[in-house]
Design a protein around this motif. Structure first.
Motif, short mmCIF file in Angstrom:
data_model
loop_
_atom_site.label_atom_id
_atom_site.label_comp_id
_atom_site.label_asym_id
_atom_site.label_seq_id
_atom_site.Cartn_x
_atom_site.Cartn_y
_atom_site.Cartn_z
N ALA A 100 48.48 67.35 52.92
CA ALA A 100 49.14 68.30 52.01
C ALA A 100 50.57 67.87 51.72
N THR A 101 51.21 67.26 52.71
CA THR A 101 52.57 66.76 52.51
C THR A 101 52.57 65.62 51.51
N VAL A 102 51.56 64.76 51.56
CA VAL A 102 51.45 63.67 50.59
C VAL A 102 51.33 64.24 49.18
N TYR A 103 50.46 65.26 49.01
CA TYR A 103 50.29 65.87 47.70
C TYR A 103 51.61 66.44 47.20
N ARG A 104 52.30 67.17 48.08
CA ARG A 104 53.54 67.85 47.68
C ARG A 104 54.61 66.85 47.26
N ILE A 105 54.74 65.78 48.04
CA ILE A 105 55.76 64.78 47.72
C ILE A 105 55.40 64.04 46.44
N ALA A 106 54.13 63.71 46.27
CA ALA A 106 53.70 62.99 45.07
C ALA A 106 54.01 63.80 43.81
N ARG A 107 53.96 65.13 43.94
CA ARG A 107 54.25 65.99 42.80
C ARG A 107 55.71 66.42 42.75
N ARG A 108 56.52 65.85 43.70
CA ARG A 108 57.96 66.10 43.73
C ARG A 108 58.30 67.59 43.86
N HIS A 109 57.59 68.25 44.75
CA HIS A 109 57.82 69.67 44.99
C HIS A 109 58.77 69.87 46.18
N GLY A 110 60.05 69.95 45.89
CA GLY A 110 61.03 70.28 46.92
C GLY A 110 61.53 69.09 47.71
N PRO A 111 62.64 69.28 48.43
CA PRO A 111 63.22 68.19 49.23
C PRO A 111 62.35 67.85 50.43
N ILE A 112 62.58 66.67 50.99
CA ILE A 112 61.88 66.23 52.19
C ILE A 112 62.90 65.71 53.20
N THR A 113 62.49 65.63 54.45
CA THR A 113 63.41 65.10 55.46
C THR A 113 63.48 63.58 55.31
N ARG A 114 64.58 63.02 55.75
CA ARG A 114 64.73 61.57 55.68
C ARG A 114 63.73 60.87 56.61
N ALA A 115 63.35 61.56 57.68
CA ALA A 115 62.37 60.98 58.60
C ALA A 115 61.02 60.81 57.91
N VAL A 116 60.61 61.82 57.14
CA VAL A 116 59.35 61.74 56.41
C VAL A 116 59.44 60.66 55.34
N GLU A 117 60.57 60.61 54.64
CA GLU A 117 60.75 59.58 53.62
C GLU A 117 60.61 58.19 54.25
N ARG A 118 61.23 57.99 55.42
CA ARG A 118 61.18 56.69 56.08
C ARG A 118 59.74 56.33 56.46
N ARG A 119 58.99 57.32 56.97
CA ARG A 119 57.61 57.04 57.35
C ARG A 119 56.77 56.59 56.16
N ILE A 120 56.99 57.24 55.03
CA ILE A 120 56.23 56.88 53.83
C ILE A 120 56.61 55.49 53.33
N LEU A 121 57.90 55.21 53.32
CA LEU A 121 58.36 53.92 52.82
C LEU A 121 57.93 52.78 53.74
N GLU A 122 57.61 53.10 54.99
CA GLU A 122 57.17 52.06 55.93
C GLU A 122 55.68 51.72 55.78
N VAL A 123 54.96 52.52 54.98
CA VAL A 123 53.54 52.20 54.75
C VAL A 123 53.49 50.96 53.87
N PRO A 124 52.90 49.88 54.34
CA PRO A 124 52.91 48.62 53.58
C PRO A 124 51.99 48.67 52.37
N MET A 125 52.36 47.90 51.38
CA MET A 125 51.55 47.77 50.18
C MET A 125 50.39 46.82 50.46
N PRO A 126 49.16 47.24 50.21
CA PRO A 126 48.04 46.33 50.44
C PRO A 126 48.09 45.14 49.50
#
Length: 245
Positions: A50-76
């Motif tokens: 649900a957090t992925v959906y919310r962020i993808a739709r840019r619904h509200g701010p997120i913590t920097r920790a969550v942002e870091r976790r997402i950015l660390e997911v490597p591109m296949p």
């Protein structure tokens, strides 16, 4: 350092503990374009789907920790995708193309940008294919990421954009924001349930103002003209912010 101590440290050093979802959302869209599904992204980032959906739709701010976790997911790796003969379900490709037309991009312009014959694009837009080539899905996803939140009037005339929106309305095509998971064929479009169209425009406009979008950007995201935004606020008795009125 505990989360409480870390938050205190951030406040003392003037660094906000939260941030806008834009950077993380762009990375999620790129991951999707490279073939990752939302459950895979959620697992890799150690967050809820649900957090992925919310962020993808840019619904509200997120913590920097969550942002870091997402950015660390490597591109296949996508080497050789252009030569790949595999196919995927076309539903996500179709919805992305339709959403671009809703935003005001004429099918002919989309076809030209994709280097695709107009008839082939026409068939995709109207859902005449159940499957799409992997390279076609990837090209459409990349274009969608580039254009979905940009005013069509930046690339075409206002008249052409309006004609495209008229086509989309006539066929009942949905905007990007209507889909919780644009690639899931089981997902139904969500336009706000019993919320009236006027109320939805007013509420969505308020969110987009907070994102700092211009009048043109807001109108493009909503898939309507700015005059329609003004009219919705007048009917609802809600004033627009002075700089937008």
């Amino acid at each position: 350092m505990t989360s409480t101590k870390h938050a205190t440290y951030l406040r003392r050093t003037g660094v906000r503990a939260t941030t806008t979802p834009d950077t993380a959302a762009r990375h999620i869209h790129r991951l999707r374009a490279h073939g990752l599904r939302d459950p895979q992204i959620a697992t890799a980032a150690r967050i809820g789907i649900a957090t992925v959906y919310r962020i993808a739709r840019r619904h509200g701010p997120i913590t920097r920790a969550v942002e870091r976790r997402i950015l660390e997911v490597p591109m296949p790796a996508d080497a050789g995708i252009a030569n790949c003969t595999a196919t995927v379900a076309a539903v996500g490709t179709v919805r992305r193309l339709q959403a671009l037309v809703v935003n005001g991009y004429p099918p002919a312009v989309i076809a030209l940008r994709l280097g695709m014959p107009r008839q082939r694009l026409h068939d995709l837009l109207h859902g005449r294919h159940q499957r799409a080539a992997v390279h076609t899905a990837a090209r459409v996803s990349h274009l969608y990421l580039e254009w979905w939140d940009q005013p069509a009037e930046q690339r075409v005339t206002s008249a052409a954009a309006e004609r495209a929106r008229t086509i989309a309305t006539a066929h009942g095509w949905m905007p990007a924001a209507a889909w919780d998971d644009i690639d899931d064929p089981a997902v139904e479009p969500d336009l706000g349930g019993n919320v009236s169209r006027v109320q939805a425009v007013v509420e969505d406009t308020a969110e987009l103002v907070l994102e700092g979008l211009s009048r043109e950007g807001i109108a493009a995201r909503l898939g309507i003209q700015w005059d329609a935004v003004r009219q919705a606020h007048r009917r609802a008795g809600v004033p627009l912010p002075a700089m937008y009125d």
